[in-house]
Scaffold this active site. Structure first.
Site, PDB file in Angstrom:
ATOM      1  N   LYS A  30      50.152  13.971  91.320  1.00 44.27           N
ATOM      2  CA  LYS A  30      49.011  14.115  90.281  1.00 44.27           C
ATOM      3  C   LYS A  30      49.430  15.794  89.660  1.00 44.27           C
ATOM      4  O   LYS A  30      49.719  16.477  90.469  1.00 44.27           O
ATOM      5  CB  LYS A  30      47.816  14.478  91.097  1.00 44.27           C
ATOM      6  CG  LYS A  30      46.722  14.762  90.241  1.00 44.27           C
ATOM      7  CD  LYS A  30      45.219  14.292  90.750  1.00 44.27           C
ATOM      8  CE  LYS A  30      44.847  15.581  91.804  1.00 44.27           C
ATOM      9  NZ  LYS A  30      43.323  15.574  92.240  1.00 44.27           N
ATOM     10  N   ASP A  48      44.759  15.314  85.975  1.00 40.33           N
ATOM     11  CA  ASP A  48      43.480  15.728  86.349  1.00 40.33           C
ATOM     12  C   ASP A  48      43.173  16.849  85.240  1.00 40.33           C
ATOM     13  O   ASP A  48      43.852  17.860  85.084  1.00 40.33           O
ATOM     14  CB  ASP A  48      43.463  16.364  87.807  1.00 40.33           C
ATOM     15  CG  ASP A  48      42.086  16.861  88.363  1.00 40.33           C
ATOM     16  OD1 ASP A  48      41.135  16.765  87.241  1.00 40.33           O
ATOM     17  OD2 ASP A  48      41.846  17.371  89.050  1.00 40.33           O
ATOM     18  N   GLU A  72      41.886  12.190  85.606  1.00 39.02           N
ATOM     19  CA  GLU A  72      40.732  12.533  86.463  1.00 39.02           C
ATOM     20  C   GLU A  72      39.799  13.238  85.263  1.00 39.02           C
ATOM     21  O   GLU A  72      40.677  14.428  84.631  1.00 39.02           O
ATOM     22  CB  GLU A  72      41.319  13.309  87.412  1.00 39.02           C
ATOM     23  CG  GLU A  72      40.488  13.208  88.587  1.00 39.02           C
ATOM     24  CD  GLU A  72      41.065  13.853  89.768  1.00 39.02           C
ATOM     25  OE1 GLU A  72      40.395  14.599  90.459  1.00 39.02           O
ATOM     26  OE2 GLU A  72      42.161  13.161  90.367  1.00 39.02           O
ATOM     27  N   ASP A 107      35.675  12.770  89.518  1.00 36.62           N
ATOM     28  CA  ASP A 107      35.776  13.719  90.515  1.00 36.62           C
ATOM     29  C   ASP A 107      34.538  14.717  90.467  1.00 36.62           C
ATOM     30  O   ASP A 107      33.761  14.527  91.184  1.00 36.62           O
ATOM     31  CB  ASP A 107      36.910  14.484  90.222  1.00 36.62           C
ATOM     32  CG  ASP A 107      37.184  15.404  91.299  1.00 36.62           C
ATOM     33  OD1 ASP A 107      36.430  15.619  92.408  1.00 36.62           O
ATOM     34  OD2 ASP A 107      38.465  16.150  91.396  1.00 36.62           O
ATOM     35  N   LYS A 139      36.092  14.523  97.680  1.00 35.22           N
ATOM     36  CA  LYS A 139      36.243  15.681  98.415  1.00 35.22           C
ATOM     37  C   LYS A 139      35.184  15.780  99.590  1.00 35.22           C
ATOM     38  O   LYS A 139      34.028  16.115  98.905  1.00 35.22           O
ATOM     39  CB  LYS A 139      36.156  16.881  97.615  1.00 35.22           C
ATOM     40  CG  LYS A 139      37.543  16.933  96.731  1.00 35.22           C
ATOM     41  CD  LYS A 139      37.528  18.336  95.874  1.00 35.22           C
ATOM     42  CE  LYS A 139      38.694  18.450  94.834  1.00 35.22           C
ATOM     43  NZ  LYS A 139      38.652  17.544  93.631  1.00 35.22           N
TER      44      LYS A 139
END
Length: 1741
Positions: A1198, A1230, A1256, A1279, A1307
């Site tokens: 990533k 991301d 992301e 996210d 997360k």
């Protein structure tokens, strides 16, 4: 039940009949000020003297003991503003009513017994006060009894007034009394009365004004406007502006969900009504009503209504309305509002009121021509009319007043007689089959037979389906079938068939009358009908058939007949009683003894049970449901409630959610039994089944498999209902009688592991079903069943069709939480936390015919809003029933929900669907069709709406509740999709049941464990602050070259169980997620207090809401208020502790190894890791790093993008990386929401050929995400978008089910722990998306837990794919590459993420992660400090004031060093103590020295007069208390303090902030007020609080608390799981007299208003108010307005003085209901105040 022994005889009162009607005079100023309508014309019933029944001298002699109970007189029930203004201090007297709520009673008799016992106890220990109003109330069964009770009162009543008031406000008619059971109010005697003549003399004006305060529990008062009633002599005058209201001594008030039986006592020695006299008067009323009422063994018989109303013979006056309103609730003129306005009082046009033996009035209670036979039978023109008239009249006398008539010539005499009878309600339908089912439905709803009239021939045959259903399900129906006379039988006559015994054994009684003739005594007709109805209404209830041949003429053509056939009917015609009365003799003592002997064996079995089950089948009326609840609460067995029991779709009262556990309902046992392991495990030794019918086939099979066991079946009929042939004890009894028997014996409550496992099993299966239904965003039939409860209220009933409809509702229906607002809710208290919904269905023969007609009849009979749910084939089968809807009989609107899957969907769920060709299924089983239901509705003039989505269904249901007309909602469905979804639900339910049992079975749980399944207590919790070095700046931070940022700080939680086991968790907040270390530490300090002694539940490893439920119920904290990182660490520590205690692993307690097959187990040994790169360098440099990572074995990378100004530069990096690593490596990027939409599109266009796994969070605005997916064509991952989805993730995720969203990055420390993470991951997997676990730069402790959690998610996904027949995708590379940033770690044993030589990939070892968690060795070099729960310092401070000395109890927390000038002083509210602040003080003690005190008059604080003034009474006014506190502060510190006050303490704190700014740095006002602006409002409040203070001393603190906390102000607090604990803490006051004085002296009515002072306030204020506290929210907003509008100062400067904070999810008691946001607000306010003090040293004085 023994009635009260009357102490004295009621005194004789002479009554006269003097009426006068005065001309209209000026309305009294009271009515003008209160907006009472203009005076009505003189009341008709007062001007028509002849309308009243005049008792003759014999009557008066017989009734010489009659007594008009005056009761205790009060002014009111509304206040005259002018009179109150004129009152001197002391001339306004308020009496506080104290209400004692008794436990719910099984029957009305039990309720009377309960009140009798309470009053007798009161007599032995009478109140000490010279005056008072005391009320006892008890919840009794909800069925309508008020009218019956009124009608059973003797004509020569000894007590007056006595009345019935109907609750039917919608165009009531006298027919409605006979059509269905009319709910209302019955009352007798007057405990309290309010009169106000339009004129009064000067002496009357000057005497003290007495008012009744019924706060917080309102008391209803009843009476009339514009009349002046004088009890001696008994007379009434019409006087505009006058009124007569009273509170009955005994009252039965019928509500939608319960009935309330109440008894009121009122006395005042100063008003010639002593307590003893009040008792004597009450006993007179009690003796009468307890001797004249319908016992629970009697069926309601409407003939009593007609008989009594005829007997009383009161004048009907259509102009009179009877008013019912709350007794005086003291008015307010707060904040400049107008003085109290009387609420618009509801009134009734249907009542019967007897003022005295000679005075009475009624409205809509009887028909003028319905009293007896108001015509001569000899007037009939032919014998057919005579016989028909006799039949119809006798039906009406027997209470059969609802007739269903089919058109026909032969039945003309019956139809004409019925339609012209004044008490009969008739309905017609051209289809006899629909008509019969309609009659069946009416009988179901009303529990009274309907009468069906048909012509001869096949018209009779068409009744057979309904007759069969009525017979099989014990529903009483009377069939009057016309027939040809004998000479036309078997002669080829038209429409003549053999109707003798036409229905065979399906009727309980058959009789074929001869053709009408004057040669047979007419009384034969009456006795035949009486016998038939007796058979229909005696067990076993059912249909009865009388065949009625008629010769011509069938019309009213004259034909001579001999009146001699009427011989013997003189008495009958002069009365209104049926000819033959069937009387049921109660069982003798010997019979009862024999019954008890037979039941002894049953009692022995019940008392010796080990694993009992209460199975509730079809329950047909509300009293039986009520009885079942009593039984369930008494025996405490698990309860399985069938959909027809009324208890399956419960409304849970929000105030008492935790008490649902008092009764363990297993709503989803049916689906749990899909698990073979559950079937093998669940073995009952005693089963009690109430009611015969059970819908669930699996439940029935379970009973059969439990055999041999004790199987007790209770029902009132004698028939055998035992298809499994397993019943061992068959008890023929009413449910009420059986329950009454069992309630008299003690049943041991065996709380066991088995019972707790059942609770967990049901909860998890319910959670899984709900999850699957909610996450399938198409409109499915199970979803409809799941949502039905939303459309049902306590005034609703449900009628469910057969086939799939009833099965779906039984399997997938769910309960709903409703807010507690009504008196009924408070009455139920913690006894019955449910509102049931009455449910009916045709389950006798379970056919699909006649369902619409039955539902319509059911709506008429039960008098409720009916929701009917049927399938399309059922709907089409009975479309003729729609014709009945157009006849607007007396009923409420019906909502029909038609599940249209275009065929018979149930066959798709049967084995035949798998073994039969589709063509044959379609044609011969599904009977597939394309008929337009919309057009059918259009043809019948019905409102129709078709819905195809969940949103459309929700809108249609919502709109239908307010539509006011009948409506059909057609739900579009599909047979194949429906079958597939049902199959999937069963599979997931089975897996959930297996998983739950496997998780719980791995724990060694003792059999005697409590139902909460607590593992053990937490001994203590502590936390340690760590600081570890990082190799580089975290990618979550922006570029910063400050080396101090290259570290990570957080906390290690250590959870110690009482057996020595320790579990560790990590709390590592990131400031970019709106929480920092200080925030987290405050909550940890708070949790240290509550965690000590808390019990950990075995449910917790199940996740699926178990943690949220545990946090709320055990800790008393809304789970959503805990910071995500704190909750994550807490869950981690608890799960680790459970694993350590049982020698298991973190993974195994989440997903036991027994569930993992060999193929799947390979996926659980290691986790693939995705590498992380910050792509700030050049494309070549980043590509080089990526190449190195690939060489190390990473298969996924990533890259952080959107750090540069130009997205083109980022695209170049990605292109270069893809070029170097090739296409076998998964690339993710991301953007962290840093791009605008156009920038993201530009980037996407450039990398569209780079084969990204996903991008992301590409755009700043989350509303653009779906649009970006569609326009760019790139796969997207969420996210940051899900960070705020903690409260309701499933609904918020719905719009992201779009296929362009391919992954959810989770997360756990950001979204709030493993429970939330697991739910979101399961949603992602359910929709075919990747669930990627991502770290937030946690230490090795957190990473180890995430590795194991990732393995758990892989196992979960593998099983999901198996159930849904999906191909199992390769394991997901988890976002745990942050381990590379760790330069050092909190554990001495480093985490193992490395190259796996077997797979060739970089992976994390699950075994190694498990080892770290089980054997954590903390690296003490990184530990900065360790904190444990602080101890409270308790001491006493003596404060000398002018007149007395105070000994103040003090609680203190926090270090005195370094924070001398940073002191928080907490002030509690009335009834509180300083102890209630301790949790908040512990949380804030890191920032301030925290001190709480017991205010004078409260808790452990004491007061003492100085010696010289020993005789002087101590005053606790607000200025005196403020002076005491000022001197107290001087002892504490030479500097200033910040005050935190709640409610009364907030008023004191505000007063000090405005008066003593030299000692007050800042003030936090929680639910506080500056006082009352209005002089009259203050005067009223003073009187009210004085009365409350007196009641507190008189009745004691416990009784006072019981009343106090039933107020509206505490509605939200009552829903708190620790409510009972909080109330119990209010008992810790050492001196009730002083507490009473504090209530009086500190009354807001005595406090000077501070509104004007606010404009001059210079002390910073924080105003805190609860979201649900409407009253104080309004006050807070007005305070802010005053604070911000100082004409002398700048608005900007004024705005800096104050801040208002609204705390969510709580009401008035903010600091108790939701303390965590309060803690944060107080600390932030304290910081701001300190900063202002530092920047403005002049403010420190």
């Amino acid at each position: 039940m023994d009635p009260f022994t009357l102490a004295v005889k009621a005194h004789h009162v002479h009554f006269t009949n003097s009426f006068s009607t005065e001309s209209s005079i000026s309305k009294h100023r009271l009515t003008k000020s209160l907006g009472i309508p203009k005076p009505s014309p003189p009341l008709t019933f007062l001007t028509r003297i002849s309308g009243f029944r005049h008792f003759n001298s014999i009557d008066l002699l017989r009734n010489s003991g009659s007594k008009v109970v005056e009761g205790l007189r009060f002014d009111g029930p509304v206040m005259d503003v002018d009179e109150i203004m004129d009152c001197e201090e002391g001339d306004l007297v308020v009496e506080t009513s104290i209400t004692r709520t008794l436990p719910p009673a099984l029957t009305l008799e039990h309720g009377l017994e309960s009140i009798s016992e309470a009053v007798n106890k009161l007599k032995t220990d009478p109140p000490s006060s010279s005056s008072g109003v005391l009320r006892f109330q008890v919840a009794v069964p909800p069925s309508a009894k008020a009218l019956d009770w009124f009608c059973r009162q003797p004509e020569s009543s000894e007590v007056f007034p006595v009345f019935f008031l109907s609750r039917d406000m919608e165009n009531p008619t006298s027919k409605s009394l006979y059509l269905n059971q009319n709910r209302g109010v019955f009352g007798i005697g007057a405990a309290v009365y309010f009169t106000h003549p339009a004129w009064c003399d000067s002496e009357e004006r000057t005497k003290p004004k007495r008012y009744l305060s019924t706060n917080p529990i309102p008391i209803t008062t009843y009476g009339f406007m514009d009349i002046n009633f004088n009890t001696e002599p008994s007379c009434i005058k019409h006087e505009a502006g006058s009124f007569y209201f009273f509170v009955p001594q005994i009252e039965l008030r019928e509500l939608d969900d319960i009935s309330i039986l109440a008894a009121t006592l009122a006395w005042s020695n100063g008003m010639v009504c002593t307590f003893e006299q009040a008792i004597q008067s009450f006993e007179s009323s009690f003796c009468q009503v307890s001797s004249h009422f319908c016992s629970s063994t009697e069926r309601y018989n409407p003939r009593y209504v007609r008989s009594a109303l005829t007997k009383f013979n009161m004048m009907e006056d259509k102009t009179v309305q009877m008013v019912c309103m709350n007794a005086i609730t003291l008015g307010r003129r707060d904040f400049g509002c107008d003085f109290m306005e009387m609420r618009e009082a509801p009134f009734s046009f249907q009542f019967s009121f007897r003022f005295s033996p000679t005075l009475g009035v009624a409205n809509n209670m009887q028909l003028d021509n319905a009293i007896g036979m108001n015509y001569s039978l000899g007037d009939h023109v032919n014998i057919n009319a005579v016989w028909a008239s006799l039949l119809i009249e006798e039906c009406s006398r027997l209470g059969l007043t609802y007739f269903c008539i089919a058109p026909g010539s032969r039945s003309s005499p019956l139809a004409v007689a019925a339609s012209t009878h004044p008490l009969i309600t008739c309905i017609a339908c051209y289809d006899e089959r629909s008509l019969a089912f309609h009659a069946l439905g009416y009988a179901r709803g009303s529990h009274r037979p309907a009468v069906i009239i048909t012509s001869s021939g096949t018209a009779v045959s068409n009744l057979l389906p309904a007759v069969v259903e009525a017979s099989q399900d014990f529903v009483p129906v009377l069939l009057l079938t016309a027939d040809r006379p004998p000479e036309l039988q078997d002669a080829g006559a038209n429409q003549a068939i053999n109707q003798v015994n036409h229905f065979g054994s399906f009727v309980r009684f058959f009789f074929s009358l001869p053709a009408p003739t004057d040669q047979i005594p007419a009384r034969m007709i009456l006795t035949t009908l009486d016998a038939a109805v007796h058979w229909a209404t005696s067990s076993p209830y059912g249909p009865v058939h009388i065949n009625c041949p008629f010769r011509e003429p069938l019309d009213n053509s004259p034909k001579h007949w001999m009146s001699s056939c009427l011989k013997g009917l003189d008495i009958w015609t002069s009365s209104i009683e049926p000819f033959t009365k069937y009387i049921q003799v109660q069982h003798s003592h010997a019979c009862k003894s024999y019954t008890y002997g037979q039941m002894a064996e049953v009692l022995e079995l019940v008392q010796g049970v080990n694993k009992g089950l209460l199975l509730v089948g079809a329950v047909h009326n509300e009293d039986e449901i009520w009885a079942v609840l009593h039984l369930a609460r008494h025996i405490r067995w698990p309860v399985v409630a069938d959909i027809l029991s009324g208890l399956r779709l419960r409304k849970l009262l929000a105030s008492f959610l935790e008490t649902e556990q008092n009764i363990l309902f297993l709503d989803h046992l049916d689906h749990a039994l899909l698990s073979e392991s559950v079937k093998d495990w669940i073995q009952f030794d005693v089963i009690i089944q109430i009611g015969s019918r059970i819908t669930s086939k699996r439940i029935s099979q379970m009973i059969e498999e439990c055999f041999p066991c004790t199987y007790i079946l209770v029902d009132n009929h004698p028939c055998r209902h035992d298809p499994s042939h397993s019943v061992t004890h068959r008890i023929q009894s009413t449910i009420v009688q059986f329950v009454d028997f069992l309630l008299k014996v003690q049943v041991p409550h065996r709380s066991s592991k088995w019972c707790s496992f059942l609770r967990a099993l049901d909860m998890m299966v319910a959670s899984e079903i709900s999850f699957q239904i909610c996450t399938d965003y198409s409109l499915t039939e199970p979803h409809v069943a799941h949502e039905l409860s939303r459309a049902l209220t306590s005034n609703s009933a449900l009628f469910v069709g057969n086939s799939m409809a009833i099965r779906d509702v039984d399997m997938y229906g769910r309960n709903w939480t409703t807010c507690t607002r009504t008196v009924a809710d408070i009455m139920l208290n913690s006894e019955f936390p449910q509102q049931w919904i009455r449910v009916a269905g045709n389950r006798g023969a379970s056919g699909i015919d006649g369902l619409l007609s039955t539902a319509i009849g059911f709506a008429v009979g039960c008098n409720k809003h009916v929701l009917c749910v049927v399938g399309d084939i059922s709907f089409l089968h009975d479309t003729n029933g729609l014709a009945i809807l157009k006849q607007r009989m007396k009923r409420k609107p019906i909502l029909m929900l038609v599940m249209n899957n275009h065929g018979g969907a149930i066959f798709s769920l049967l084995p035949i669907a798998d073994r039969t060709e589709p063509r044959i299924l379609d044609q011969y089983f599904y009977t597939t069709h394309n008929i337009s239901i919309q057009n059918l509705c259009l043809a019948h003039g019905l409102n129709h709406v078709q819905v195809k989505t969940k949103v459309e269904l929700e809108e249609a249901l919502s709109m239908s509740q307010h539509l006011g007309t009948d409506r059909v909602i057609e739900v579009e469905s599909c047979i194949d999709a429906n079958a597939t979804f049902h199959s999937m639900l069963r599979k997931f339910a089975r897996q959930s049941a297996d998983h739950t049992l496997n998780v719980l079975s791995q724990f060694s749980v003792p059999d005697t464990i409590s139902c909460s399944l607590s593992i053990c207590k937490i001994c203590r919790m502590e936390y340690s602050l760590y600081r570890i070095q990082l190799c580089a700046l975290p990618t979550s931070s922006y570029i910063d070259h400050n080396r101090s940022r290259f570290c990570r700080e957080g906390f290690i939680l250590s959870l110690y169980l009482e057996d020595g086991s320790v579990g560790y968790g990590e709390v590592a907040p990131l400031e970019i997620h709106k929480e920092n270390l200080l925030d987290a530490e405050e909550q940890l300090r708070f949790l240290l207090h509550f965690m000590t002694g808390a019990k950990i539940s075995y449910f917790l490893p199940l996740l699926k809401g178990s943690f949220s439920s545990w946090i709320w119920s055990t800790l008393g904290i809304p789970a959503c208020e805990i910071f995500p990182s704190v909750r994550c660490g807490l869950e981690m520590a608890i799960l680790n502790a459970i694993a350590v205690k049982h020698g298991s692993s973190f993974l195994n307690i989440l997903y036991p190894l027994t569930e993992i097959d060999e193929e799947i187990s390979k996926r659980s040994t290691s986790i693939k890791i995705c590498a992380l790169i910050d792509s700030n360098k050049s494309p070549v440099e980043v590509a080089s790093i990526a190449t190195t990572l690939v060489e190390e074995g990473f298969t996924a990378i990533k890259l952080k993008v959107a750090r540069r100004a130009d997205p083109i530069k980022d695209a170049e990096v990605i292109q270069e990386v893809r070029k170097k690593v090739g296409h076998r490596i998964e690339l993710r990027v991301d953007a962290n929401r840093n791009w605008t939409y156009q920038e993201a599109l530009e980037f996407g266009f450039l990398v569209k050929d780079c084969d990204l796994q996903y991008i992301e969070e590409p755009v700043q605005n989350e509303e653009d995400i779906i649009k970006y997916c569609e326009e760019s064509g790139l796969p997207v991952a969420l996210d940051e978008t899900i960070d705020k989805f903690q409260k309701d993730p499933l609904n918020m995720l719905e719009k992201y089910a779009h296929p362009g969203i391919v992954a959810i990055v989770i997360k756990p420390s950001v979204i709030g722990g493993f429970e939330n993470a697991g739910l979101i991951a399961r949603w992602a997997q359910r929709h075919g998306k990747m669930a990627v676990v991502s770290a937030a730069f946690e230490s090795g402790l957190g990473l180890s837990a995430y590795i194991i959690f990732s393995s758990y998610l892989e196992l979960q996904n593998a099983y999901l794919c198996k159930v849904m027949n999906r191909e199992l995708c390769p394991p997901v590379a988890q976002g745990l590459g942050t381990y590379q940033w760790l330069k050092e770690d909190i554990t001495t044993d480093p985490i193992s993420i490395c190259h796996n030589s077997c797979s060739g990939f970089v992976e994390a070892s699950v075994a190694k992660a498990t080892h770290i968690l089980q054997n954590l060795q903390i690296n003490n070099d990184v530990i900065c400090k360790t904190s444990m729960e602080e101890q409270v310092l308790r001491y006493q401070l003596n404060v000398n004031s002018k007149d007395f000395c105070s000994f103040i109890k003090v609680q203190e927390i926090g270090q005195r060093i370094d924070i001398q000038d940073n002191i928080l002083l907490f002030l509690h509210g009335f009834l509180g103590t300083g102890e209630e602040w301790i949790p908040i003080m512990k949380a804030v003690s890191g920032s301030a020295r925290c001190i709480s005190i017991d205010l004078p008059g409260h808790g452990g604080s004491k007061m003492q007069n100085h010696v010289a003034k020993a005789t002087q009474e101590i005053t606790l006014s607000i200025d005196v208390i403020a002076d005491v506190l000022y001197k107290l502060i001087e002892q504490i510190t030479p500097g200033k303090v910040t005050l935190v006050g709640y409610s009364m303490g907030a008023r004191i704190a505000l007063y000090m902030a405005l008066r003593f700014s030299d000692k007050i740095k800042g003030t936090v006002i929680i639910s506080g007020s500056p006082g009352l602006r209005d002089n009259i409002a203050r005067k009223i409040r003073r009187a009210e609080d004085d009365s409350r203070a007196c009641a507190l001393v008189t009745h004691g603190l416990q009784v006072f608390l019981d009343t106090w906390y039933t107020g509206e102000l505490w509605e939200s607090l009552r829903s708190h799981p620790h409510f009972n604990r909080i109330v119990a803490s209010r008992l810790l006051h050492e001196d009730v007299q002083s507490l009473s004085k504090a209530l009086s002296d500190l009354s807001v009515g005595r406090q000077p208003p501070l509104w004007e002072d606010l404009k001059l306030c210079s002390t910073p204020l924080l105003i805190v108010v609860g979201e649900k506290d409407k009253k104080f929210k309004s006050i807070a907003e007005k305070m802010c307005y005053e604070l911000s509008h100082d004409e002398k100062g700048s608005d900007d400067l004024r705005n800096q003085i104050y801040e208002m904070v609204e705390i969510p999810n709580c009401g008035h008691a903010v600091h108790l209901e939701n303390p965590l946001p309060v803690i944060r607000a107080v600390r932030q306010f304290l910081t701001r105040v300190n900063q202002n003090s530092t920047s403005n040293p002049e403010s420190n004085g």
